[in-house]
Design a protein around this motif. Structure first.
Motif, PDB file in Angstrom:
ATOM      1  N   ASP B  88      46.881  48.454 103.902  1.00 49.13           N
ATOM      2  CA  ASP B  88      46.838  49.432 104.994  1.00 49.13           C
ATOM      3  C   ASP B  88      47.254  48.790 106.317  1.00 49.13           C
ATOM      4  O   ASP B  88      48.055  49.359 107.072  1.00 49.13           O
ATOM      5  N   MET B  89      46.687  47.620 106.600  1.00 44.98           N
ATOM      6  CA  MET B  89      46.990  46.940 107.858  1.00 44.98           C
ATOM      7  C   MET B  89      48.449  46.535 107.919  1.00 44.98           C
ATOM      8  O   MET B  89      49.134  46.741 108.928  1.00 44.98           O
ATOM      9  N   TRP B  90      48.954  45.973 106.839  1.00 44.62           N
ATOM     10  CA  TRP B  90      50.326  45.446 106.831  1.00 44.62           C
ATOM     11  C   TRP B  90      51.336  46.575 107.024  1.00 44.62           C
ATOM     12  O   TRP B  90      52.297  46.453 107.784  1.00 44.62           O
ATOM     13  N   MET B  91      51.104  47.690 106.332  1.00 43.31           N
ATOM     14  CA  MET B  91      52.033  48.820 106.459  1.00 43.31           C
ATOM     15  C   MET B  91      51.984  49.407 107.872  1.00 43.31           C
ATOM     16  O   MET B  91      53.024  49.772 108.430  1.00 43.31           O
ATOM     17  N   GLU B  92      50.796  49.487 108.441  1.00 42.96           N
ATOM     18  CA  GLU B  92      50.669  50.053 109.789  1.00 42.96           C
ATOM     19  C   GLU B  92      51.405  49.195 110.815  1.00 42.96           C
ATOM     20  O   GLU B  92      52.123  49.710 111.677  1.00 42.96           O
ATOM     21  N   ILE B  93      51.248  47.887 110.733  1.00 39.89           N
ATOM     22  CA  ILE B  93      51.849  47.014 111.741  1.00 39.89           C
ATOM     23  C   ILE B  93      53.338  46.798 111.497  1.00 39.89           C
ATOM     24  O   ILE B  93      54.149  46.841 112.431  1.00 39.89           O
ATOM     25  N   GLY B  95      55.412  48.570 109.412  1.00 38.78           N
ATOM     26  CA  GLY B  95      56.216  49.755 109.146  1.00 38.78           C
ATOM     27  C   GLY B  95      56.838  49.776 107.763  1.00 38.78           C
ATOM     28  O   GLY B  95      57.623  50.672 107.446  1.00 38.78           O
ATOM     29  N   THR B  97      57.001  50.213 103.619  1.00 36.87           N
ATOM     30  CA  THR B  97      56.415  51.184 102.698  1.00 36.87           C
ATOM     31  C   THR B  97      55.493  50.463 101.719  1.00 36.87           C
ATOM     32  O   THR B  97      55.514  49.232 101.609  1.00 36.87           O
TER      33      THR B  97
END
Lengths: 132, 108
Positions: B88-93, B95, B97
């Motif tokens: 979750d964190m990695w995708m949010e920061i 971008g 998929t």
């Protein structure tokens, strides 16, 4: 997973050969295990690794749970493909496959299933099916 | 020795220095939250795969790999919570998929 790290001397394997090896490894792995193609990661590393005696070494990491026969055939086919594409003599090429629990890895937002326990949902996952 | 070590491998040119700092801070924060460990017990390293050297499914890869090693090991429900929080964190920061990220949390 699987993750195949090919240790090679600097400048020894051209891009076209790397791409061909990556495709061949994907074909071999999926043909042997039935895994979706996008599972297969192949990386080339030109950093010398003192752990290996051979200058060319295929260091594979797979999900645990396959038979010794399957693993031995898989490694043999991988090394054969590497040698055929690159022209590297087999005396200069080594390899191994180490294993870890599938449940330790999340890919495509899903915890990896154990070999033989893959569900239709897993195979239907867009990223997995698309080879992305 | 750190209790938790993360080795993050990305495709060259995909994630810049500023974003790496944010990702590292995110890993430290979420690890502290999920595992109840201090920031000084978490280490994060980054490495690039040069362009043309990383493949997935037989084609050039855009995938990042986050490999965690946890001293003492984890119960599986906690491991899943940790890996999901990392995703979750990695995708949010970054971008990326969900299909461009592989996360592992291994017992060490």
């Amino acid at each position: 997973m699987p993750y195949y790290r090919c240790v090679v001397p600097e400048g020894s394997v051209a891009f076209e050969q790397r791409a061909a090896v990556a495709k061949a490894f994907t074909d071999v792995h999926c043909g042997s295990t039935g895994a979706p193609r996008s599972f297969v990661h192949v990386v080339f590393d030109e950093t010398p690794d003192a752990r290996f005696a051979e200058p060319y070494f295929v260091d594979g990491g797979n999900r645990a749970g396959r038979s010794e026969e399957v693993k031995a055939e898989l490694l043999s086919d991988l090394l054969g493909a590497f040698a055929s594409i690159t022209g590297v003599e087999e005396s200069q090429l080594g390899g191994r496959i180490t294993e870890g629990p599938a449940s330790w890895t999340m890919e495509g937002g899903m915890v990896l299933p154990e070999p033989g326990e893959e569900t239709e949902e897993w195979y239907a996952h867009d990223g997995v099916a698309a080879g992305g | 020795m750190a209790l938790v070590r993360y080795d993050c491998t990305m495709q060259e040119g995909q994630i810049g220095e500023e974003m790496r700092s944010r990702l590292a801070a995110g890993l430290v924060e979420l690890t502290g939250r999920v595992l109840d460990v201090g920031a000084d017990e978490v280490t994060v390293g980054f490495a690039d795969i040069p362009q043309g050297f990383g493949f997935r499914g037989g084609v050039l890869s855009t995938t990042s790999l986050v490999r965690g090693s946890i001293a003492g090991g984890l119960e599986q429900p906690v491991r899943v919570e940790l890996m999901q929080a990392i995703c979750d964190m990695w995708m949010e920061i970054s971008g990326c998929t969900v299909d461009e990220l592989v996360v592992s949390a291994r017992d060490a």
